[in-house]
Design a protein around this motif. Structure first.
Motif, mmCIF file in Angstrom:
data_model
loop_
_atom_site.group_PDB
_atom_site.id
_atom_site.type_symbol
_atom_site.label_atom_id
_atom_site.label_comp_id
_atom_site.label_asym_id
_atom_site.label_seq_id
_atom_site.Cartn_x
_atom_site.Cartn_y
_atom_site.Cartn_z
ATOM 1 N N SER A 19 0.594 12.906 -4.114
ATOM 2 C CA SER A 19 -0.550 12.180 -3.515
ATOM 3 C C SER A 19 -1.867 12.538 -4.182
ATOM 4 C CB SER A 19 -0.641 12.461 -2.004
ATOM 5 O OG SER A 19 0.555 12.153 -1.341
ATOM 6 N N ARG A 20 -1.840 12.795 -5.489
ATOM 7 C CA ARG A 20 -3.072 13.214 -6.178
ATOM 8 C C ARG A 20 -4.160 12.152 -6.102
ATOM 9 N NH1 ARG A 20 1.063 14.942 -9.661
ATOM 10 N NH2 ARG A 20 1.254 17.212 -9.816
ATOM 11 N N ARG A 21 -3.804 10.900 -6.262
ATOM 12 C CA ARG A 21 -4.797 9.830 -6.230
ATOM 13 C C ARG A 21 -5.297 9.569 -4.816
ATOM 14 N NH1 ARG A 21 -2.936 4.562 -9.084
ATOM 15 N NH2 ARG A 21 -5.139 4.110 -8.758
ATOM 16 N N PHE A 22 -4.496 9.924 -3.831
ATOM 17 C CA PHE A 22 -4.883 9.675 -2.448
ATOM 18 C C PHE A 22 -5.878 10.728 -1.955
ATOM 19 C CE2 PHE A 22 -4.363 9.003 2.107
ATOM 20 C CZ PHE A 22 -4.250 7.626 2.172
ATOM 21 N N GLY A 23 -5.766 11.963 -2.470
ATOM 22 C CA GLY A 23 -6.691 13.017 -2.082
ATOM 23 C C GLY A 23 -6.224 13.879 -0.937
ATOM 24 N N SER A 24 -5.175 13.448 -0.257
ATOM 25 C CA SER A 24 -4.555 14.210 0.823
ATOM 26 C C SER A 24 -3.111 13.745 0.908
ATOM 27 C CB SER A 24 -5.285 13.993 2.156
ATOM 28 O OG SER A 24 -5.242 12.621 2.528
ATOM 29 N N ASP A 25 -2.347 14.313 1.809
ATOM 30 C CA ASP A 25 -0.939 13.930 1.910
ATOM 31 C C ASP A 25 -0.835 12.547 2.549
ATOM 32 O OD1 ASP A 25 1.788 13.690 2.252
ATOM 33 O OD2 ASP A 25 2.062 15.786 2.830
ATOM 34 N N LYS A 26 -0.684 11.531 1.707
ATOM 35 C CA LYS A 26 -0.698 10.157 2.231
ATOM 36 C C LYS A 26 0.503 9.857 3.105
ATOM 37 C CE LYS A 26 1.318 7.955 -1.894
ATOM 38 N NZ LYS A 26 1.056 6.967 -2.959
ATOM 39 N N PRO A 176 13.360 -15.105 -4.347
ATOM 40 C CA PRO A 176 12.062 -15.570 -3.840
ATOM 41 C C PRO A 176 11.871 -15.191 -2.370
ATOM 42 C CG PRO A 176 13.209 -17.312 -5.031
ATOM 43 C CD PRO A 176 14.206 -16.216 -4.809
ATOM 44 N N CYS A 177 10.653 -14.802 -2.034
ATOM 45 C CA CYS A 177 10.343 -14.469 -0.642
ATOM 46 C C CYS A 177 8.861 -14.707 -0.393
ATOM 47 C CB CYS A 177 10.716 -13.013 -0.337
ATOM 48 S SG CYS A 177 9.675 -11.778 -1.157
ATOM 49 N N ASN A 178 8.485 -14.713 0.873
ATOM 50 C CA ASN A 178 7.082 -14.857 1.260
ATOM 51 C C ASN A 178 6.526 -13.559 1.826
ATOM 52 O OD1 ASN A 178 6.915 -17.691 0.649
ATOM 53 N ND2 ASN A 178 8.097 -18.100 2.518
ATOM 54 N N ASP A 179 7.164 -12.456 1.489
ATOM 55 C CA ASP A 179 6.822 -11.154 2.056
ATOM 56 C C ASP A 179 5.798 -10.448 1.172
ATOM 57 O OD1 ASP A 179 6.683 -8.648 3.155
ATOM 58 O OD2 ASP A 179 8.840 -8.224 3.036
ATOM 59 N N ARG A 180 4.525 -10.508 1.577
ATOM 60 C CA ARG A 180 3.471 -9.843 0.810
ATOM 61 C C ARG A 180 3.627 -8.330 0.816
ATOM 62 N NH1 ARG A 180 0.274 -11.766 -2.796
ATOM 63 N NH2 ARG A 180 -1.391 -10.378 -2.111
ATOM 64 N N GLY A 181 4.419 -7.823 1.751
ATOM 65 C CA GLY A 181 4.674 -6.392 1.789
ATOM 66 C C GLY A 181 5.400 -5.885 0.559
ATOM 67 N N THR A 182 6.035 -6.781 -0.203
ATOM 68 C CA THR A 182 6.708 -6.374 -1.433
ATOM 69 C C THR A 182 5.721 -6.055 -2.547
ATOM 70 O OG1 THR A 182 6.911 -8.667 -2.215
ATOM 71 C CG2 THR A 182 8.726 -7.789 -0.882
ATOM 72 N N LEU A 183 4.452 -6.442 -2.342
ATOM 73 C CA LEU A 183 3.426 -6.241 -3.370
ATOM 74 C C LEU A 183 2.339 -5.261 -2.958
ATOM 75 C CD1 LEU A 183 2.869 -10.013 -4.304
ATOM 76 C CD2 LEU A 183 4.439 -8.396 -5.390
ATOM 77 N N LEU A 184 2.320 -4.865 -1.694
ATOM 78 C CA LEU A 184 1.232 -4.031 -1.173
ATOM 79 C C LEU A 184 1.652 -2.569 -1.074
ATOM 80 C CD1 LEU A 184 -0.015 -6.296 1.763
ATOM 81 C CD2 LEU A 184 -1.145 -5.951 -0.443
ATOM 82 N N ASP A 185 0.845 -1.679 -1.665
ATOM 83 C CA ASP A 185 1.106 -0.256 -1.495
ATOM 84 C C ASP A 185 -0.174 0.445 -1.054
ATOM 85 O OD1 ASP A 185 -0.506 0.163 -3.727
ATOM 86 O OD2 ASP A 185 1.168 0.456 -5.091
ATOM 87 N N ALA A 186 -0.054 1.735 -0.813
ATOM 88 C CA ALA A 186 -1.194 2.528 -0.338
ATOM 89 C C ALA A 186 -1.377 3.727 -1.258
ATOM 90 C CB ALA A 186 -0.963 2.979 1.104
ATOM 91 N N ASP A 187 -1.581 3.440 -2.536
ATOM 92 C CA ASP A 187 -1.652 4.508 -3.536
ATOM 93 C C ASP A 187 -2.930 5.334 -3.413
ATOM 94 O OD1 ASP A 187 -0.360 5.823 -5.657
ATOM 95 O OD2 ASP A 187 -1.676 4.856 -7.106
#
Length: 201
Positions: A19-26, A176-187
Motif C-alpha cells: 500500500s505504498r501509494r495509498f499511504g496507509s494500509d488500504k 462483455p459486461c456492464n459492470d464498471r466495477g471491473t475497471l475501478l480500483d482504489a490504488d
C-alpha cells in the motif's frame, strides 16, 4: 448460494501489497457504508466461488484484517518485491486444487458484481484466459486456465499476470459486461474517493 459453474475455478485474492501509494494500509480503508476494502472484496469472492484463498504477507494477522478463520491463507515471503512474487506464490500453493482455472482477484476492487464473477467463471477452462470487457476496455478479474499456471509460477517483479495474458491472445475469451466495477480500483486515497463518487454503495 454459489453457482455450480464456479466450482471449476479457484479464486486467488491478492492482498499482500504494501500500500505504498495509498499511504496507509488500504486493506482497512472504509467504503461509504463503513465496510472495509479487503473485507468487501473477500465477501464478494466468497459469494461467487466455492474455493477462495487469500495471499498475505508473512507478518500479516488475518483476524486484524477481518479475514474469517475458515478462509485459507497463503503467505508470500517475497511480497515486498512485487505483485508478481505474490501471484507466483499463490499459484504454487494451488497444487492441491482440482480446479481448471484460477480467478486472480485484486483486494482493491470492491465494486465488482458477484454476477459478473459467476459469468466469467462459466466461460473458464484449462486452455483459456477469460477477461471482462466493459465499455471497450479489458478489466479485472482475469481467469487463467491451468495450462498457463506454470508460467504464473515463474512471475516476479510488480507486473502480475499481465505478461502472461498479453503473450497468449489466441487463448482469450472476452466477456462483455456492464459492470464498471471491473475497471475501478482504489490504488490511492484519491482513486478511492473518485470511485466512491462514481460508484457509491
Amino acid at each position: 448460494m454459489t453457482a455450480p459453474s464456479t466450482s471449476q475455478v479457484v479464486a486467488l485474492l491478492l492482498a499482500a501489497g504494501a500500500s505504498r501509494r495509498f499511504g496507509s494500509d488500504k486493506r482497512l480503508a472504509r467504503l461509504d457504508d463503513g465496510r472495509p476494502l479487503l473485507g468487501t472484496c473477500l465477501a464478494n469472492a466468497r459469494s461467487a466461488f466455492a474455493d477462495v484463498r487469500v495471499v498475505l504477507r508473512v507478518d500479516d494477522q488475518p483476524a486484524a484484517l477481518g479475514i474469517a478463520p475458515d478462509t485459507p491463507v497463503i503467505r508470500s515471503a517475497q511480497a515486498h518485491l512485487g505483485m508478481g512474487h505474490s501471484l507466483a506464490a499463490g499459484v504454487r500453493a494451488l497444487a492441491d486444487s482440482p480446479a481448471e482455472a484460477v480467478a486472480i482477484l485484486l483486494a482493491d476492487m470492491p465494486w465488482l458484481q458477484v454476477d459478473t464473477l459467476v459469468q466469467l467463471a462459466a466461460r473458464a477452462s484449462a486452455q483459456h484466459i477469460v477477461l471482462p470487457l466493459c465499455d471497450g476496455h479489458r478489466g479485472h478479474p482475469v481467469i487463467i486456465g491451468r495450462h498457463f499456471w506454470p508460467m504464473l509460477e515463474m512471475l516476479s517483479g510488480d507486473q502480475g499476470a499481465r505478461a502472461v495474458v498479453a503473450a497468449h491472445p489466441q487463448a482469450w475469451i472476452c466477456v462483455p459486461c456492464n459492470d464498471r466495477g471491473t475497471l475501478l480500483d482504489a490504488d490511492t486515497p484519491t482513486a478511492l474517493s473518485q470511485a466512491l463518487r462514481a460508484h457509491p454503495a
